[in-house]
Enzyme design. Structure first.
Site, PDB file in Angstrom:
ATOM      1  N   ASP A 193      -1.214  -6.161   7.902  1.00  0.00           N
ATOM      2  CA  ASP A 193      -0.259  -5.061   8.041  1.00  0.00           C
ATOM      3  C   ASP A 193       0.118  -4.887   9.514  1.00  0.00           C
ATOM      4  O   ASP A 193      -0.669  -5.191  10.407  1.00  0.00           O
ATOM      5  CB  ASP A 193      -0.912  -3.784   7.500  1.00  0.00           C
ATOM      6  CG  ASP A 193       0.068  -2.652   7.267  1.00  0.00           C
ATOM      7  OD1 ASP A 193       1.243  -2.923   6.984  1.00  0.00           O
ATOM      8  OD2 ASP A 193      -0.368  -1.485   7.353  1.00  0.00           O
ATOM      9  N   GLY A 208       4.002   4.642   4.542  1.00  0.00           N
ATOM     10  CA  GLY A 208       3.832   6.091   4.600  1.00  0.00           C
ATOM     11  C   GLY A 208       3.714   6.722   3.231  1.00  0.00           C
ATOM     12  O   GLY A 208       4.304   7.763   2.950  1.00  0.00           O
ATOM     13  N   GLY A 209       2.901   6.083   2.351  1.00  0.00           N
ATOM     14  CA  GLY A 209       2.774   6.602   0.985  1.00  0.00           C
ATOM     15  C   GLY A 209       1.914   7.849   0.858  1.00  0.00           C
ATOM     16  O   GLY A 209       2.093   8.637  -0.076  1.00  0.00           O
ATOM     17  N   THR A 210       0.981   8.055   1.788  1.00  0.00           N
ATOM     18  CA  THR A 210       0.092   9.218   1.700  1.00  0.00           C
ATOM     19  C   THR A 210       0.878  10.517   1.782  1.00  0.00           C
ATOM     20  O   THR A 210       1.638  10.732   2.726  1.00  0.00           O
ATOM     21  CB  THR A 210      -0.951   9.184   2.833  1.00  0.00           C
ATOM     22  OG1 THR A 210      -1.784   8.041   2.665  1.00  0.00           O
ATOM     23  CG2 THR A 210      -1.812  10.442   2.835  1.00  0.00           C
ATOM     24  N   GLU A 252       9.857  -5.864   9.578  1.00  0.00           N
ATOM     25  CA  GLU A 252      10.342  -4.486   9.584  1.00  0.00           C
ATOM     26  C   GLU A 252      11.589  -4.332  10.449  1.00  0.00           C
ATOM     27  O   GLU A 252      11.685  -4.908  11.535  1.00  0.00           O
ATOM     28  CB  GLU A 252       9.240  -3.552  10.093  1.00  0.00           C
ATOM     29  CG  GLU A 252       9.614  -2.068  10.088  1.00  0.00           C
ATOM     30  CD  GLU A 252       8.443  -1.172  10.443  1.00  0.00           C
ATOM     31  OE1 GLU A 252       8.678  -0.132  11.069  1.00  0.00           O
ATOM     32  OE2 GLU A 252       7.292  -1.517  10.098  1.00  0.00           O
ATOM     33  N   ASN A 300       2.349   1.399   0.449  1.00  0.00           N
ATOM     34  CA  ASN A 300       1.173   1.385   1.324  1.00  0.00           C
ATOM     35  C   ASN A 300       0.448   2.730   1.330  1.00  0.00           C
ATOM     36  O   ASN A 300       1.080   3.778   1.493  1.00  0.00           O
ATOM     37  CB  ASN A 300       1.601   1.079   2.761  1.00  0.00           C
ATOM     38  CG  ASN A 300       2.051  -0.352   2.960  1.00  0.00           C
ATOM     39  OD1 ASN A 300       2.282  -1.088   2.008  1.00  0.00           O
ATOM     40  ND2 ASN A 300       2.179  -0.765   4.203  1.00  0.00           N
ATOM     41  N   ILE A 301      -0.865   2.659   1.187  1.00  0.00           N
ATOM     42  CA  ILE A 301      -1.718   3.843   1.271  1.00  0.00           C
ATOM     43  C   ILE A 301      -2.835   3.552   2.281  1.00  0.00           C
ATOM     44  O   ILE A 301      -3.639   2.637   2.083  1.00  0.00           O
ATOM     45  CB  ILE A 301      -2.349   4.200  -0.091  1.00  0.00           C
ATOM     46  CG1 ILE A 301      -1.266   4.454  -1.155  1.00  0.00           C
ATOM     47  CG2 ILE A 301      -3.278   5.400   0.048  1.00  0.00           C
ATOM     48  CD1 ILE A 301      -0.410   5.678  -0.916  1.00  0.00           C
ATOM     49  N   GLY A 321       0.813   8.562   8.222  1.00  0.00           N
ATOM     50  CA  GLY A 321      -0.009   9.752   8.417  1.00  0.00           C
ATOM     51  C   GLY A 321       0.380  10.848   7.446  1.00  0.00           C
ATOM     52  O   GLY A 321       1.199  10.662   6.547  1.00  0.00           O
TER      53      GLY A 321
END
Length: 295
Positions: free
Chosen positions: A82, A209-211, A134, A230-231, A181
């Protein structure tokens, strides 16, 4: 089974309307827990590593963990690097056994980003591994890289098309309003931008930024082509808090394996929840069947 290349897996996910959960592993315990959770749900999973995790444990150590648990599993497992800016580290990972690599040159102007990404494209082809790159700057903190809200840049769909056409990516990471975050306030995810980018690029999108995102947000993003979610931050909190909570509830218990198991089960429950939420349940066998059909 052996670890798999991320490219055909994410293509299968995008074509079949689900997303593969990608978790940033911490140690062998979290690695084993995420693969066991995936196997119980017959789902594919992506074990991710940050650059700082590699620096702490070493390439050899990490690839041995993932290879050990993947070879005992019956579901597809990807080992993915990552957010990495170091091309030497990227090649070292590909050479050591990672099945997917990511170059994050998003802080640079378009042409410079593309030039660096093409160098990594050559590495991916050399070692026959998947590749993520990205475009646009995703705000928040990731692996000690900080992007303030004022500096974040949403990805332009036309630029995304040029970028993806030149690289033939396994996954395309872009800025669509998510953040690394925990979120401060309500996240403003641009679903129209996700849809526009995916229509133009036809490249599986990696949603970073899945959280902290809602179930509705996940569902809308996945329906529009987000094939990898992504977590990381959520896992960090569960990893630490579950350890502390066990000791608070059992202050006289100093048997390390019971504490570690409590942490393991908490992390596994986290993984299972996200895998199912993203639609991965029973997609492991479906993906493997699709490979046989192609062969």
């Amino acid at each position: 089974m052996p670890m798999v290349n991320m490219k055909p897996l994410l293509r299968h996910a995008m074509d079949n309307g689900y997303a593969v959960a990608a978790f940033n592993l911490v140690d062998f315990g979290t690695t084993k827990a995420m693969v066991e959770a995936a196997e119980e749900l017959n789902a594919p999973v992506i074990c991710q590593t940050s650059a700082k995790t590699i620096k702490y444990w070493s390439h050899k150590e990490i690839v041995s963990w993932v290879r050990t648990v993947a070879e005992e599993a019956s579901v597809p497992v990807v080992l993915h690097l990552d957010h990495c800016k170091d091309i030497e580290m990227i090649e070292a990972c590909a050479k050591s056994g990672w099945t997917s690599i990511m170059i994050d040159a998003s802080e640079y102007p378009f042409e410079e980003n593309l030039e660096m990404s093409k160098r990594v494209r050559d590495i991916a082809e050399k070692y026959n591994v998947g590749m993520e790159a990205e475009l646009g700057q995703i705000m928040g903190v990731e692996d000690d890289m900080v992007v303030d809200e004022a500096d974040s840049v949403l990805t332009d769909p036309e630029d995304a098309k040029k970028f993806c056409d030149a690289l033939d990516l396994s996954a395309f990471a872009c800025a669509v309003g998510t953040a690394h975050g925990f979120y401060k306030g309500e996240p403003q995810v641009d679903f129209d931008r996700i849809e526009a980018i995916n229509k133009l690029t036809r490249t599986p999108m990696a949603l970073h930024g899945g959280t902290g995102l809602s179930d509705e947000t996940f569902a809308k993003a996945i329906a529009r082509g987000s094939a990898k979610v992504n977590i990381s931050t959520n896992l960090k909190h569960v990893f630490v808090e579950s350890f502390i909570d066990y000791h608070k509830k059992n202050p006289d218990d100093f048997e390390p394996l019971r504490v570690i198991d409590a942490q393991y089960q908490a992390c596994k429950n986290l993984f299972s929840g996200f895998i199912e939420k993203f639609g991965g349940k029973n997609q492991g066998a479906a993906f493997l069947s699709s490979l046989k059909e192609v062969a």
